[in-house]
Enzyme design. Sequence first.
Site, PDB file in Angstrom:
ATOM      1  N   HIS A 141       0.863  -1.184   0.000  1.00  0.00           N
ATOM      2  CA  HIS A 141       0.000   0.000   0.000  1.00  0.00           C
ATOM      3  C   HIS A 141       0.902   1.237   0.000  1.00  0.00           C
ATOM      4  O   HIS A 141       2.022   1.181   0.528  1.00  0.00           O
ATOM      5  CB  HIS A 141      -0.836  -0.050   1.282  1.00  0.00           C
ATOM      6  CG  HIS A 141      -1.899   0.994   1.410  1.00  0.00           C
ATOM      7  ND1 HIS A 141      -1.649   2.267   1.854  1.00  0.00           N
ATOM      8  CD2 HIS A 141      -3.230   0.932   1.176  1.00  0.00           C
ATOM      9  CE1 HIS A 141      -2.795   2.951   1.895  1.00  0.00           C
ATOM     10  NE2 HIS A 141      -3.763   2.165   1.484  1.00  0.00           N
ATOM     11  N   ASP A 218       3.065  -4.477   8.100  1.00  0.00           N
ATOM     12  CA  ASP A 218       1.831  -3.715   7.952  1.00  0.00           C
ATOM     13  C   ASP A 218       0.686  -4.734   8.050  1.00  0.00           C
ATOM     14  O   ASP A 218       0.438  -5.492   7.114  1.00  0.00           O
ATOM     15  CB  ASP A 218       1.861  -3.005   6.595  1.00  0.00           C
ATOM     16  CG  ASP A 218       0.502  -2.438   6.202  1.00  0.00           C
ATOM     17  OD1 ASP A 218      -0.485  -2.656   6.930  1.00  0.00           O
ATOM     18  OD2 ASP A 218       0.437  -1.790   5.132  1.00  0.00           O
ATOM     19  N   GLN A 221      -4.517  -5.274   6.984  1.00  0.00           N
ATOM     20  CA  GLN A 221      -5.518  -6.198   6.417  1.00  0.00           C
ATOM     21  C   GLN A 221      -5.423  -7.582   7.042  1.00  0.00           C
ATOM     22  O   GLN A 221      -6.142  -8.491   6.624  1.00  0.00           O
ATOM     23  CB  GLN A 221      -5.352  -6.300   4.892  1.00  0.00           C
ATOM     24  CG  GLN A 221      -5.534  -5.000   4.154  1.00  0.00           C
ATOM     25  CD  GLN A 221      -6.972  -4.484   4.205  1.00  0.00           C
ATOM     26  OE1 GLN A 221      -7.913  -5.192   4.547  1.00  0.00           O
ATOM     27  NE2 GLN A 221      -7.154  -3.217   3.856  1.00  0.00           N
ATOM     28  N   LYS A 244     -10.437  -0.783  10.669  1.00  0.00           N
ATOM     29  CA  LYS A 244     -10.587  -1.999   9.851  1.00  0.00           C
ATOM     30  C   LYS A 244     -10.913  -3.218  10.719  1.00  0.00           C
ATOM     31  O   LYS A 244     -11.140  -4.307  10.207  1.00  0.00           O
ATOM     32  CB  LYS A 244      -9.314  -2.253   9.038  1.00  0.00           C
ATOM     33  CG  LYS A 244      -9.062  -1.161   7.987  1.00  0.00           C
ATOM     34  CD  LYS A 244      -7.905  -1.516   7.103  1.00  0.00           C
ATOM     35  CE  LYS A 244      -7.306  -0.331   6.369  1.00  0.00           C
ATOM     36  NZ  LYS A 244      -8.133   0.157   5.267  1.00  0.00           N
ATOM     37  N   CYS A 382      -4.783   2.453  -3.652  1.00  0.00           N
ATOM     38  CA  CYS A 382      -3.531   2.968  -3.072  1.00  0.00           C
ATOM     39  C   CYS A 382      -2.389   1.978  -3.255  1.00  0.00           C
ATOM     40  O   CYS A 382      -1.508   1.844  -2.380  1.00  0.00           O
ATOM     41  CB  CYS A 382      -3.691   3.327  -1.591  1.00  0.00           C
ATOM     42  SG  CYS A 382      -4.840   4.662  -1.313  1.00  0.00           S
TER      43      CYS A 382
HETATM   44  N1  7TS Z   1      -1.820  -0.784   4.692  1.00  0.00           N
HETATM   45  C1  7TS Z   1      -2.741  -1.557   4.108  1.00  0.00           C
HETATM   46  C2  7TS Z   1      -2.394  -2.957   3.689  1.00  0.00           C
HETATM   47  C3  7TS Z   1      -4.028  -1.044   3.884  1.00  0.00           C
HETATM   48  O1  7TS Z   1      -4.944  -1.811   3.319  1.00  0.00           O
HETATM   49  C4  7TS Z   1      -4.322   0.288   4.285  1.00  0.00           C
HETATM   50  C5  7TS Z   1      -5.644   0.919   3.992  1.00  0.00           C
HETATM   51  C6  7TS Z   1      -3.329   1.016   4.920  1.00  0.00           C
HETATM   52  C7  7TS Z   1      -2.083   0.454   5.096  1.00  0.00           C
HETATM   53  C8  7TS Z   1      -3.557   2.392   5.442  1.00  0.00           C
HETATM   54  O2  7TS Z   1      -4.411   2.338   6.543  1.00  0.00           O
HETATM   55  P1  7TS Z   1      -4.934   3.676   7.240  1.00  0.00           P
HETATM   56  O3  7TS Z   1      -5.972   3.185   8.190  1.00  0.00           O
HETATM   57  O4  7TS Z   1      -3.778   4.303   7.913  1.00  0.00           O
HETATM   58  O5  7TS Z   1      -5.490   4.519   6.135  1.00  0.00           O
HETATM   59  N2  7TS Z   1      -6.306   0.341   2.901  1.00  0.00           N
HETATM   60  C9  7TS Z   1      -7.411   0.813   2.280  1.00  0.00           C
HETATM   61  C10 7TS Z   1      -8.013   0.143   1.217  1.00  0.00           C
HETATM   62  O6  7TS Z   1      -7.654  -0.927   0.767  1.00  0.00           O
HETATM   63  N3  7TS Z   1      -9.061   0.867   0.804  1.00  0.00           N
HETATM   64  O7  7TS Z   1      -9.149   1.973   1.546  1.00  0.00           O
HETATM   65  C11 7TS Z   1      -8.129   1.962   2.468  1.00  0.00           C
END
Ligand code: 7TS
Length: 426
Positions: A141, A218, A221, A244, A382
Amino acid sequence: MSTAGQKIDEVEAAVERLVSQSLADLRADFPALDQQVNGHPLAYLDNAATTHKPRQVIEAVANYYERDNSNVHRGVHELSQRATLAFEAAREKVRAFINAASKDEIVFTRGTTEAINLVANAWGGEGVAAGDEILITELEHHSNIVPWQMLAQRSGAVVKVAPINDAGELELEALADLLSPRTRMVALNYVSNTLGSINPVAEVVRLAHDAGALVLVDAAQATPHLAVDVQELGCDFLAFSGHKVYGPTGIGALFGRAELLEAMPPWQGGGDMIEQVSFSGSSYAHPPARFEAGTPNVAGVVGLGAAIDYLECAGIERVATHEHELLNYAEGRLREIPGLRIVGTAAEKTGAHSFVVEGVHPHDIGTVLDSFGVAIRAGHHCTQPLMERLGLVATARASFALYSNHDDVDRLIDALLKLTELFGDG
Ligand code: 7TS
């Protein structure tokens, strides 16, 4: 009976209800799922972007504001003490959730993005030299790419990228070949948000440590779908986001091994992160406070604690089994759609299917599906470098949560069949 005793009985009864319910029954805990969208009942399949919140989380946040709202770590009065207790109790819940050895290894952040930036700045600010290497993967990401590029720009370090195969699986041998005595950090996701591939993190940790490098995972997910155990993985840092895992937005956590956090300088200065301040200079608090400058998102932390309680009562193993079955069901049904290709066919997958439909732009898929009340994500998710690797500009993505069911998948398939009729008639 005392009020406290009654409260404990009520909580125990609520836990008992939750544990004994089937996952299908838990769906009723999520008010947002019970609504019409564009004249259809909502089928929400954008859970990788964010999950909906159960009543228990919404109520925990509301109760906090209605009763305990106060600043933490500084007041002697009752409300401040309650807020502090709730805040630190949630830190213990996060510790147990990812099985860290100590709650001092848990730093609250705004989410995964901020957690990675914290490491890239605080750890990266000390001793990453020109020519040092940061190894990431093609699956990352943007939040696990850009902070390392920024560190590379500041320090003269080099960002290297481990490849995947066409199924979306990490090429472990190639990753091993890319490790060198200059590799300082390997940063990779546990589960790809775009393809759902599960990466062999424990093996990567072994390889990286043998080469003398640290590993940041990370887990944005992974935490919603798998039991995550930082000690079993052996990783040095791990990041995830509350929103999430059925918790509020704007809150997440960074796990860092105690001796690493202890050796890292702060990255933001302000209240709560100091030991002593004078105009001639300041000294810093021990972790985790050192990395939590300013008034934190107390309500978010309380909500995250409630979300972890909820997920643990639902049972992460039970959730994983349910979602796995649903992913397989969805795969079979998606293959019924003429011209549809599933993008990402890793042997180990969880949480999501990306797909493309011949002759239809993914954004059009998203828009048409929305007109039938089916919410999916369309775009690059992303992960623009991953899209480039796959020779695509975008995909459509259906992603699942503990409350997703066969009906959601059937609604997705019905809407996709209508879409192909629409575009087929063209
Ligand atoms: N890493 C992964 C693997 C992600 O899926 C996401 C967000 C992030 C980092 C960033 O997370 P945040 O909570 O700091 O924004 N992924 C997604 C997505 O797949 N669609 O919208 C956000």
